[in-house]
Design a protein around this motif. Structure first.
Motif, mmCIF file in Angstrom:
data_model
loop_
_atom_site.group_PDB
_atom_site.id
_atom_site.type_symbol
_atom_site.label_atom_id
_atom_site.label_comp_id
_atom_site.label_asym_id
_atom_site.label_seq_id
_atom_site.Cartn_x
_atom_site.Cartn_y
_atom_site.Cartn_z
ATOM 1 N N UNK A 18 0.932 -1.211 -0.083
ATOM 2 C CA UNK A 18 -0.201 0.031 0.025
ATOM 3 C C UNK A 18 0.740 1.351 0.029
ATOM 4 N N UNK A 19 1.928 1.450 0.882
ATOM 5 C CA UNK A 19 2.655 2.486 0.909
ATOM 6 C C UNK A 19 3.307 2.745 -0.525
ATOM 7 N N UNK A 24 3.557 6.141 -5.727
ATOM 8 C CA UNK A 24 3.227 6.295 -7.011
ATOM 9 C C UNK A 24 2.021 6.642 -7.607
ATOM 10 N N UNK A 25 0.899 7.183 -6.885
ATOM 11 C CA UNK A 25 -0.428 7.263 -7.073
ATOM 12 C C UNK A 25 -0.633 8.611 -8.103
ATOM 13 N N UNK A 26 0.344 9.644 -7.509
ATOM 14 C CA UNK A 26 0.305 10.860 -8.139
ATOM 15 C C UNK A 26 0.747 10.823 -9.755
ATOM 16 N N UNK A 39 2.206 -2.779 -11.015
ATOM 17 C CA UNK A 39 1.757 -3.949 -11.466
ATOM 18 C C UNK A 39 2.502 -5.077 -10.965
ATOM 19 N N UNK A 40 3.849 -4.987 -11.003
ATOM 20 C CA UNK A 40 4.698 -6.019 -10.419
ATOM 21 C C UNK A 40 4.278 -6.512 -8.913
ATOM 22 N N UNK A 41 4.121 -5.230 -8.213
ATOM 23 C CA UNK A 41 3.794 -5.500 -6.739
ATOM 24 C C UNK A 41 2.416 -6.283 -6.635
ATOM 25 N N UNK A 72 -8.384 -1.425 1.434
ATOM 26 C CA UNK A 72 -7.124 -0.848 1.704
ATOM 27 C C UNK A 72 -6.322 -0.381 0.674
ATOM 28 N N UNK A 73 -6.583 -0.991 -0.492
ATOM 29 C CA UNK A 73 -5.771 -0.637 -1.879
ATOM 30 C C UNK A 73 -6.526 0.893 -2.196
ATOM 31 N N UNK A 74 -7.762 1.066 -1.972
ATOM 32 C CA UNK A 74 -8.419 2.186 -2.290
ATOM 33 C C UNK A 74 -7.956 3.231 -1.817
#
Length: 390
Positions: A18-19, A24-26, A39-41, A72-74
């Protein structure tokens, strides 16, 4: 009777990445694509195989576990949660339609991390001729499309009657003639890669065609994969996670930044105070938290009740499915409302695209936008049930 259903191993895997997803979300939002690292994660933690039977290498995560995972992922990256949710839905649908014959595709998912993107609106048709079968159509909203190895498409099938026959085809994403169009320029879930697919008279294998009827059902389906018909978990859980993240970040911001209480005259300004010390902001936070926690409690309760009945061989309560739809709708609407209200605390600073809150505000809106999640349609369904209207 079994009462403990949460698979902590699966949830721990989601927590472990999650961290990184949040960091990387931005950038993913800016380039409209999940990074290869993300994607690898997802692949290494088995998130792609939650709805896959154990006999095919999956984890068979039940509804309660998937609920916690998507939430959690959201909270870290809504687009990632959305892509994983759509992919897992495609895996579950493929298993239902093909049974043991789905092993080729589902083992590819669990062993190789292959992605299945799906177009669920029947927007095309299969034509049969003396030389075989061809596929044509235009499908929208194929989430995770840029990483997909397989495309699962809802379409019209050949029939001799006047009544359309709806089914599915699964085709390789690199099949010549498939044109993935760069159409996903949106406000919400920018990195979900939910592009359009255009197909025109492409030859397909007869074995890729499936009628829209379950090849496996009832007692043959593992307990964990017995999903309630007409209920979509991913969107509700994802936006609840978004709202949780928005509240947590807003608390941090309010405790660490000051606002002016207004000038006492043209020359003297009042002492600034922390945003969290303003009574109005305290009320706003209280309302947002109450709204979110009530929705989470209702949805968790109904997911637990459904799972308890299924695992213990009990008949579903008469109102179980409608209550799940109630809870899902409340989750989607309350999550959106809770985040919108927080703008009163964030002020103009919440508008900056370089900050996470602006993304939360956009992404949380996806919960009520897809047609199966349309609040008015859900309300009508609930009202008809309560009035006993078939």
């Amino acid at each position: 009777m079994q009462t403990d259903f949460l698979d902590n191993n699966v949830l721990d895997q989601a927590i472990s990445i999650s961290d990184g997803l949040a960091e990387r979300a931005y950038e993913a939002d800016q380039v409209k694509k999940l990074s290869q690292e993300t994607v690898d994660d997802v692949i290494k933690t088995g998130m792609l195989s939650m709805s896959t039977p154990k006999i095919f290498g999956g984890s068979e995560a039940n509804l309660l576990t998937r609920y916690e995972v998507f939430k959690q992922l959201g909270s870290a990256c809504a687009a990632t949660s959305w892509c994983i949710g759509n992919h897992n839905m495609a895996c579950a649908r493929l298993y239902s339609l093909m049974g043991e014959k789905a092993s080729h595709y589902l083992k590819d998912v669990s062993s190789n991390g292959s992605v299945i993107s799906q177009g669920v609106v029947p927007s095309g048709q299969v034509v049969k001729s003396s030389s075989g079968y061809t596929l044509s159509g235009h499908w929208q909203f194929l989430s995770f499309s840029l990483y997909a190895k397989w495309m699962l498409l809802c379409t019209k099938l050949p029939t001799e009657s006047d009544t359309p026959k709806i089914g599915y085809v699964i085709v390789p994403a690199d099949l010549p003639g498939l044109e993935l169009q760069d159409t996903w320029h949106t406000m919400s879930l920018k990195a979900s890669m939910s592009n359009d697919l255009l197909v025109q008279d492409v030859p397909i294998d007869e074995n890729w065609i499936m009628e829209n009827k379950p090849a496996i059902s009832g007692d043959d389906v593992p307990f964990a994969l017995r999903n309630p018909a007409g209920f979509s978990l991913g969107p509700a859980a994802t936006v609840l996670g978004v709202a949780e993240a928005a509240i947590e970040e807003t608390i941090q911001v309010a405790n660490s930044t000051n606002v002016s209480t207004g000038g006492l005259s043209n020359t003297v300004a009042a002492d600034p105070i922390k945003r969290s010390e303003k009574i109005g902001n305290q009320f706003v936070m209280a309302d947002s938290v109450i709204e979110l926690e009530s929705a989470k409690a209702f949805l968790n309760q109904e997911l637990y009740n459904y799972t308890f009945e299924v695992y213990n061989g009990l008949p579903l309560a008469e109102d179980r499915l409608i209550k799940l739809q109630m809870a899902g709708n409340l989750a989607r609407e309350n999550a959106q409302s809770a985040v919108e209200r927080l703008f009163k605390i964030r002020g103009a600073n919440g508008l900056y695209e370089t900050k996470s809150f602006e993304r939360y505000y956009r992404d949380v809106r996806i919960g009520t936008l897809p047609s199966p999640s349309n609040p008015d349609m859900i309300r009508e369904r609930i009202g008809r049930f309560m009035f006993g209207i078939k």
